[in-house]
Design a protein around this motif. Structure first.
Motif, mmCIF file in Angstrom:
data_model
loop_
_atom_site.group_PDB
_atom_site.id
_atom_site.type_symbol
_atom_site.label_atom_id
_atom_site.label_comp_id
_atom_site.label_asym_id
_atom_site.label_seq_id
_atom_site.Cartn_x
_atom_site.Cartn_y
_atom_site.Cartn_z
ATOM 1 N N UNK A 36 -42.240 11.349 36.959
ATOM 2 C CA UNK A 36 -43.170 10.334 37.414
ATOM 3 C C UNK A 36 -44.543 10.988 37.510
ATOM 4 N N UNK A 37 -45.522 10.373 36.858
ATOM 5 C CA UNK A 37 -46.875 10.908 36.854
ATOM 6 C C UNK A 37 -47.848 9.761 37.103
ATOM 7 N N UNK A 38 -48.777 9.963 38.022
ATOM 8 C CA UNK A 38 -49.831 8.969 38.234
ATOM 9 C C UNK A 38 -50.879 9.142 37.157
ATOM 10 N N UNK A 39 -51.262 8.039 36.545
ATOM 11 C CA UNK A 39 -52.196 8.082 35.430
ATOM 12 C C UNK A 39 -52.887 6.727 35.312
ATOM 13 N N UNK A 40 -53.701 6.586 34.297
ATOM 14 C CA UNK A 40 -54.325 5.306 33.987
ATOM 15 C C UNK A 40 -53.612 4.708 32.790
ATOM 16 N N UNK A 41 -53.663 3.391 32.681
ATOM 17 C CA UNK A 41 -53.025 2.735 31.547
ATOM 18 C C UNK A 41 -53.695 3.150 30.246
ATOM 19 N N UNK A 42 -52.905 3.372 29.204
ATOM 20 C CA UNK A 42 -53.495 3.682 27.895
ATOM 21 C C UNK A 42 -54.043 2.417 27.253
ATOM 22 N N UNK A 43 -54.837 2.582 26.218
ATOM 23 C CA UNK A 43 -55.296 1.439 25.423
ATOM 24 C C UNK A 43 -54.073 0.782 24.812
ATOM 25 N N UNK A 48 -59.715 0.117 34.214
ATOM 26 C CA UNK A 48 -60.472 1.230 34.798
ATOM 27 C C UNK A 48 -60.323 1.325 36.310
ATOM 28 N N UNK A 49 -60.026 2.524 36.757
ATOM 29 C CA UNK A 49 -59.942 2.799 38.177
ATOM 30 C C UNK A 49 -58.609 2.477 38.810
ATOM 31 N N UNK A 50 -57.682 1.884 38.076
ATOM 32 C CA UNK A 50 -56.388 1.507 38.639
ATOM 33 C C UNK A 50 -55.309 2.497 38.206
ATOM 34 N N UNK A 51 -54.813 3.272 39.158
ATOM 35 C CA UNK A 51 -53.724 4.189 38.861
ATOM 36 C C UNK A 51 -52.408 3.438 38.746
ATOM 37 N N UNK A 52 -51.583 3.878 37.813
ATOM 38 C CA UNK A 52 -50.233 3.354 37.639
ATOM 39 C C UNK A 52 -49.287 4.543 37.556
ATOM 40 N N UNK A 53 -48.000 4.264 37.574
ATOM 41 C CA UNK A 53 -47.003 5.329 37.440
ATOM 42 C C UNK A 53 -46.465 5.319 36.017
ATOM 43 N N UNK A 54 -46.569 6.445 35.357
ATOM 44 C CA UNK A 54 -45.890 6.615 34.077
ATOM 45 C C UNK A 54 -44.559 7.284 34.398
ATOM 46 N N UNK A 55 -43.485 6.648 33.970
ATOM 47 C CA UNK A 55 -42.153 7.196 34.185
ATOM 48 C C UNK A 55 -41.573 7.548 32.822
ATOM 49 N N UNK A 56 -41.228 8.823 32.673
ATOM 50 C CA UNK A 56 -40.575 9.299 31.459
ATOM 51 C C UNK A 56 -39.076 9.349 31.739
ATOM 52 N N UNK A 57 -38.339 8.475 31.078
ATOM 53 C CA UNK A 57 -36.892 8.385 31.229
ATOM 54 C C UNK A 57 -36.223 9.382 30.295
ATOM 55 N N UNK A 58 -35.206 10.052 30.790
ATOM 56 C CA UNK A 58 -34.479 11.048 30.003
ATOM 57 C C UNK A 58 -33.297 10.398 29.289
ATOM 58 N N UNK A 59 -32.943 10.964 28.159
ATOM 59 C CA UNK A 59 -31.803 10.483 27.386
ATOM 60 C C UNK A 59 -30.501 10.987 28.005
ATOM 61 N N UNK A 60 -29.453 10.170 27.901
ATOM 62 C CA UNK A 60 -28.116 10.602 28.258
ATOM 63 C C UNK A 60 -27.773 10.638 29.729
ATOM 64 N N UNK A 61 -28.698 10.293 30.602
ATOM 65 C CA UNK A 61 -28.434 10.278 32.047
ATOM 66 C C UNK A 61 -29.006 8.993 32.639
ATOM 67 N N UNK A 62 -28.567 8.663 33.842
ATOM 68 C CA UNK A 62 -29.175 7.559 34.574
ATOM 69 C C UNK A 62 -30.479 8.093 35.151
ATOM 70 N N UNK A 63 -31.595 7.601 34.644
ATOM 71 C CA UNK A 63 -32.888 8.115 35.094
ATOM 72 C C UNK A 63 -33.816 6.960 35.437
ATOM 73 N N UNK A 64 -34.709 7.218 36.390
ATOM 74 C CA UNK A 64 -35.644 6.190 36.789
ATOM 75 C C UNK A 64 -36.372 6.566 38.056
#
Length: 169
Positions: A36-43, A48-64
């Motif tokens: 989980x990483x706080x970032x800004x939305x990509x194009x 602008x100015x609104x942080x969101x959470x980018x969640x990178x889900x892993x393969x093969x496991x229950x992730x979130x």
């Protein structure tokens, strides 16, 4: 003192459960076999100015992500809403899980529902009546919500999604 401040921040923000803009949220929202990483939305969705959470889900496991100890009393509201942005070119399915404070851990005492995330922006709204009646062995107590999870069930390949504005309406 830090824990007390986190609870006070959580309580003041209600009916927003989490919008990834405040220090106190790190106490309650954690990745589970994910990043989980706080970032800004990509194009093209930049906000602008609104942080969101980018969640990178892993393969093969229950992730979130796990939202432990959200503001517990959801009574008096109609739905849980949140936003998800998907840069993928295909739909993905996530499980939304909501637990009440019964202390029972099996799947008969919680709400489990699949949420389909389409490419682009998704505005998700889940009626609280469905969450309340979602327990297989009886209704959930909306006055004592203990946990909210969003997770992928062992995906074949890793992927990333962006989340924001978990709230009750």
């Amino acid at each position: 003192a830090a824990v007390a401040a986190a609870y006070a921040g959580r309580d003041r923000a209600f009916p927003t459960l989490c919008d990834f803009s405040s220090y106190w949220e790190a106490r309650f929202v954690r990745p589970h076999h994910a990043t989980l990483m706080l970032t800004y939305l990509p194009e093209p969705w930049s906000d602008p100015g609104n942080l969101v959470a980018r969640v990178d889900f892993r393969a093969g496991v229950y992730s979130g992500i796990d939202m432990n100890e959200p503001y517990p009393d959801w009574s008096g509201h109609d739905r849980l809403e949140f936003e998800v942005w998907s840069p993928l070119d295909r739909e993905v399915s996530l499980w939304l899980r909501v637990d009440d404070e019964t202390g029972r851990r099996d799947d008969k005492h919680r709400y489990n529902h699949t949420v389909t995330i389409a490419p682009g922006k998704n505005e998700i709204a889940v009626p609280l009546a469905a969450i309340r009646e979602g327990g297989k062995s009886g209704p959930l107590d909306l006055r004592h919500i203990r946990r909210v999870m969003l997770f992928a069930g062992r995906p074949a390949a890793p992927f990333a999604l962006y989340f924001d504005r978990f709230r009750l309406e």
